[in-house]
Motif scaffolding. Structure first.
Motif, PDB file in Angstrom:
ATOM      1  N   ASP A 170       0.840  -1.182   0.000  1.00 27.29           N
ATOM      2  CA  ASP A 170       0.000   0.000   0.000  1.00 27.29           C
ATOM      3  C   ASP A 170       0.883   1.242   0.000  1.00 27.29           C
ATOM      4  OD1 ASP A 170      -2.320  -1.440   0.054  1.00 27.29           O
ATOM      5  OD2 ASP A 170      -2.393  -1.531   2.257  1.00 27.29           O
ATOM      6  N   CYS A 171       0.630   2.149  -0.928  1.00 33.13           N
ATOM      7  CA  CYS A 171       1.461   3.343  -1.066  1.00 33.13           C
ATOM      8  C   CYS A 171       0.590   4.592  -1.123  1.00 33.13           C
ATOM      9  CB  CYS A 171       2.290   3.267  -2.346  1.00 33.13           C
ATOM     10  SG  CYS A 171       3.431   1.887  -2.366  1.00 33.13           S
ATOM     11  N   LEU A 215       5.314   7.112  -1.345  1.00 30.65           N
ATOM     12  CA  LEU A 215       5.654   6.761   0.033  1.00 30.65           C
ATOM     13  C   LEU A 215       4.918   5.492   0.434  1.00 30.65           C
ATOM     14  CD1 LEU A 215       5.405  10.310   1.671  1.00 30.65           C
ATOM     15  CD2 LEU A 215       7.503   9.013   1.258  1.00 30.65           C
ATOM     16  N   ALA A 216       5.583   4.697   1.279  1.00 33.39           N
ATOM     17  CA  ALA A 216       4.906   3.507   1.801  1.00 33.39           C
ATOM     18  C   ALA A 216       3.826   3.975   2.774  1.00 33.39           C
ATOM     19  CB  ALA A 216       5.914   2.621   2.512  1.00 33.39           C
ATOM     20  N   GLY A 233      11.160   7.256  -0.241  1.00 29.69           N
ATOM     21  CA  GLY A 233      10.364   7.123  -1.448  1.00 29.69           C
ATOM     22  C   GLY A 233      10.608   5.782  -2.125  1.00 29.69           C
ATOM     23  N   ALA A 234       9.542   5.202  -2.651  1.00 33.25           N
ATOM     24  CA  ALA A 234       9.665   3.953  -3.393  1.00 33.25           C
ATOM     25  C   ALA A 234       9.661   4.265  -4.886  1.00 33.25           C
ATOM     26  CB  ALA A 234       8.494   3.036  -3.058  1.00 33.25           C
ATOM     27  N   GLY A 281      14.352  10.467  -4.363  1.00 35.17           N
ATOM     28  CA  GLY A 281      13.075  10.167  -3.732  1.00 35.17           C
ATOM     29  C   GLY A 281      13.036  10.466  -2.248  1.00 35.17           C
ATOM     30  N   ARG A 282      14.082  11.087  -1.728  1.00 34.74           N
ATOM     31  CA  ARG A 282      14.116  11.341  -0.291  1.00 34.74           C
ATOM     32  C   ARG A 282      13.546  12.721   0.010  1.00 34.74           C
ATOM     33  NH1 ARG A 282      17.495   7.488   2.959  1.00 34.74           N
ATOM     34  NH2 ARG A 282      17.653   9.176   4.450  1.00 34.74           N
ATOM     35  N   MET A 283      12.422  12.760   0.735  1.00 30.73           N
ATOM     36  CA  MET A 283      11.772  14.032   1.049  1.00 30.73           C
ATOM     37  C   MET A 283      12.706  14.926   1.874  1.00 30.73           C
ATOM     38  SD  MET A 283       8.863  13.865  -0.414  1.00 30.73           S
ATOM     39  CE  MET A 283       7.775  15.105   0.297  1.00 30.73           C
ATOM     40  N   ASP A 284      13.589  14.292   2.692  1.00 27.26           N
ATOM     41  CA  ASP A 284      14.436  15.106   3.573  1.00 27.26           C
ATOM     42  C   ASP A 284      15.434  15.959   2.801  1.00 27.26           C
ATOM     43  OD1 ASP A 284      15.342  12.520   2.986  1.00 27.26           O
ATOM     44  OD2 ASP A 284      16.718  12.470   4.665  1.00 27.26           O
TER      45      ASP A 284
END
Lengths: 419, 317
Positions: free
Chosen positions: B231-232, B240-241, B271-272, B297-300
């Motif tokens: 589920d994402c 995101l998971a 992030g996936a 994919g990294r929000m940070d």
């Protein structure tokens, strides 16, 4: 996997803001398709923000905030790219005279150096400086890129003049392999793809040369040296008697059965086994990190060196060095410094500053003996205990050292040993 | 004139020695093992920072090789955000048991409970930044003088100048202008009380090198790296998971997708990517062809273009 059979080439680039070094590296990364979409988008956005009409590839190698503010590169940056034939590590160093220390740092691990010359200006002081540092650090392969050929109408005559001028200077340097390539980093000519503008150049592109240049022959496979880095004693039931001597082969080839000598004790034994992890290997050579076991139970510790009886390093308590001063605090002849060489540390005091070297002209400065940041000098040291060393030109590992200030712990200088 | 460079007699070495050729993975492995051994030799209380991600798993694999047949002479330190993927935790415990390694856990929840940091709120809430305090507390509590991490120079702009031995001051901070020069393979780990080092043996590896090495050495990884259904939540360009820790916007919905993760961080920020790559070989092929950086994919990292540099200065990994 195809990628597993590639070799590695470490090279350094030196140049100042104006001679197109960042553009060249950006071009190599871009044209070899090593730039990711999000990186390229960021650079496109920055270029647009600056009001530039074309994408400024030099922004790709732009690093820290402080540097972006000043518009200069203040430290060595490492870049990576790969082609189907080779993996490359670039030590990207700034070229200003005040950053000699960065050039020395970048060159210390490089197999090859790229020197950039602006075709309009020909050889400058910094060309001499960069080439001299490359040879001082024992780099065997130089590529002289004559850049901005587009601004001299792709003139073969101009290129030949510069090659001639460089050759008459470089004969003093003793760098065995020097290659000249006319390029335009801005337009990409002869960087990755051969130039249509310069059909008179038959030497191929820069990337082509970087992919093909043979560097593994530079390694010293004659003089067996294994500086002992760490002693492995598991002290568990199934390996109760295991004594392994871990380290990275500095030079030479070791095989099980070889008769070896341990310095400084002078005890002899035979190599029982050589391992990487839990796998035995038939021979060990530079730059492998291995664990060696010996047939006899002799005392070996960190800082010792495993060698062959008939081929030993010099054991010295006085050394003659070329020193590059890295720290803001100048050399103080009264300080007891610490020398770290391979896996050994020893206290050292300056016995004499012989001369400084003007790195632009290669002249000796025998009157000025105050050594400060970015100076290169010939200095001799007295050591509190003997060190096992080789001449730097014979052995990059056992012939190089750093100088540490005992009060701050900082690395204040880098040196090469001359026997 | 000063005579420099090679002497004539050395020319004999310039010859073909193809039987002594190494591929680049062998060279990278040799360099990393050297660096890890140097840490064990130079420091009194070293540790390996273990995130459960592929890079720290490779570091642990290299450390096991560096000291075989002895066990790794330093503990694995895991900073547990409390928002970890359950798969990461199970993998960690199995690895620690197999290697007979020592495990030290620093808990972000405990740091929050002790009032040392405050939980972020809102849809972008994450415990990523809070980890820094827990990490520095753990370093101080155990007196670690060197922490080995799996960061690589190719990951992010601010890391291109990272040293192998990266000096941190008494407050765990990184000063880019005050780093010690590193020449040849001479690493200087001298430090005054309170100062410590972060050490990065994988500095010269790229993401592709890591995957090729994992394939070559047949290193086990958490299942999250391989394509699976889960589920994402799609947020902007990031997948995101879904988890109970993720604060969802009113307009966001759960979606069942075939994905895998390129990096493993906190559940709320990692992030996936959509992928069918379910073996190491397929992943390496996918990485070789991919056109977006790993941390894309990294929000940070997206908070600002210097987000990483700023967090490093504070003492982030």
């Amino acid at each position: 996997m195809e990628d597993n059979t590639n070799s590695l080439l470490r090279f350094t680039t030196a140049g100042s803001v104006d001679d197109g070094k960042s553009t060249l590296i950006g071009r190599l990364l871009h044209d070899s398709k090593s730039i990711f979409e999000d990186q390229l988008e960021a650079v496109e956005a920055s270029s647009a923000q600056k009001g530039l009409e074309t994408v400024d590839l030099s922004l790709l190698t732009d690093g820290l905030k402080a540097e972006r503010e000043q518009g200069i590169t203040i430290d060595v940056a490492y870049r990576y790219f790969a082609t189907p034939r080779r993996k490359f590590i670039i030590a990207d160093t700034p070229g200003h005279i005040e950053y000699t220390r960065n050039m020395v740092t970048g060159a210390s691990t490089a197999d090859l150096a790229i020197i950039l010359i602006d075709a309009r200006h020909g050889l400058l002081e910094q060309t001499h400086r960069h080439s001299f540092i490359a040879s001082l650090l024992g780099i065997q392969h130089l590529v002289v890129c004559v850049n901005k050929m587009d601004l001299v109408d792709w003139s073969e005559e101009r290129f030949r003049d510069i090659v001639g001028a460089f050759q008459s200077f470089s004969s003093r340097l003793n760098i065995p392999d020097i290659k000249f390539i006319p390029i335009s980093a801005l337009l990409g000519d002869n960087v990755v793809d051969p130039s249509a503008h310069m059909p008179w150049h038959h030497g191929g592109s820069l990337l082509n040369h970087l992919e093909e240049v043979h560097v593994s022959g530079d390694r010293n496979l004659q003089d067996c040296r294994l500086p002992v880095q760490y002693v492995i004693r598991p002290q568990v039931d199934d390996a109760r008697d295991f004594w392994g001597y871990a380290g990275r082969i500095a030079s030479g080839v070791f095989k099980p059965g070889d008769e070896v000598l341990v310095l400084p004790s002078g005890r002899t034994s035979k190599v029982a086994d050589i391992r990487i992890g839990d796998r035995s290997i038939p021979k060990a050579f530079p730059p492998l990190s291995v664990t060696v076991t010996l047939e006899d139970d002799i005392d070996v510790s960190r800082g010792d060196m495993i060698v062959r009886q008939h081929n030993q390093p010099e054991v010295v308590s006085q050394i003659d060095t070329r020193l590059c001063w890295l720290a803001a605090t100048p050399l103080n002849p009264a300080t007891r410094y610490i020398i770290r060489l391979a896996c050994s540390e020893v206290q050292a005091k300056v016995s004499e500053v012989l001369y400084k070297i003007d790195i632009n002209t290669l002249h000796r400065l025998e009157e000025d003996k105050a050594i400060g940041m970015n100076d290169i000098a010939r200095v001799s040291f007295r050591l509190a205990a003997p060190l096992m060393v080789d001449d730097y030109r014979e052995n990059r590992t056992t012939g190089s050292f750093i100088l540490i200030d005992p009060a701050s712990g900082a690395t204040v200088a880098a040196g090469t040993i001359h026997l | 004139m000063v005579q420099v460079g090679l002497t004539g007699q050395n020319q004999k070495r310039i010859m073909m020695n193809t039987e002594y050729n190494l591929n680049h993975l062998d060279e990278l492995e040799a360099e990393s093992i050297f660096v890890i051994r140097e840490v064990a030799a130079q420091f009194e209380r070293p540790a390996i920072l273990f995130s459960g991600g592929k890079d720290s798993i490779v570091v642990t694999h290299l450390a096991a090789k560096a000291f075989a047949p002895a066990r790794i002479p330093m503990p694995l330190v895991h900073i547990d955000t409390g928002h970890n993927f359950p798969e990461t935790m199970a993998f960690r415990d199995a690895l620690v048991e197999r290697l007979n390694a020592r495990l030290v856990v620093g808990s972000v929840q405990e740091t929050i409970d002790a009032g040392r940091v405050q939980e972020e709120s809102g849809v972008h809430a994450s415990r990523n930044r809070l980890q820094t305090t827990t990490l520095l507390d753990t370093i101080e509590a155990h007196g670690f003088d060197a922490c080995i991490g799996g960061a690589r120079r190719d990951e992010e702009k601010a890391r291109a100048k990272e040293r192998f031995f990266s000096h941190r001051d008494d407050f765990g901070q990184w000063d880019p202008k005050n780093q010690r020069p590193e020449l040849w393979n001479l690493f200087n780990g001298r430090h005054r009380p309170g100062e410590h080092y972060r050490v990065f043996p994988l500095n010269n590896w790229t993401e592709l090198d890591i995957w090729n090495y994992i394939a070559r050495e047949q290193i086990d990884l958490p299942s999250l790296y391989f394509a699976h259904e889960r589920d994402c939540v799609v947020r902007g360009e990031t997948i995101l998971a879904w988890s109970e820790y993720l604060n969802m916007r009113p307009d966001e919905v759960k979606e069942r997708m075939q994905v895998r993760f390129r990096t493993l961080g906190d559940l709320t920020i990692t992030g996936a990517i959509r992928s069918d790559a379910d073996t190491v070989e397929k992943i390496a092929a996918e990485v070789a062809a991919t056109r977006i950086t790993e941390r894309g994919g990294r929000m940070d990292d997206r908070r600002s273009s210097t987000a990483m540099e700023d967090r490093k200065k504070e003492g982030y990994f």
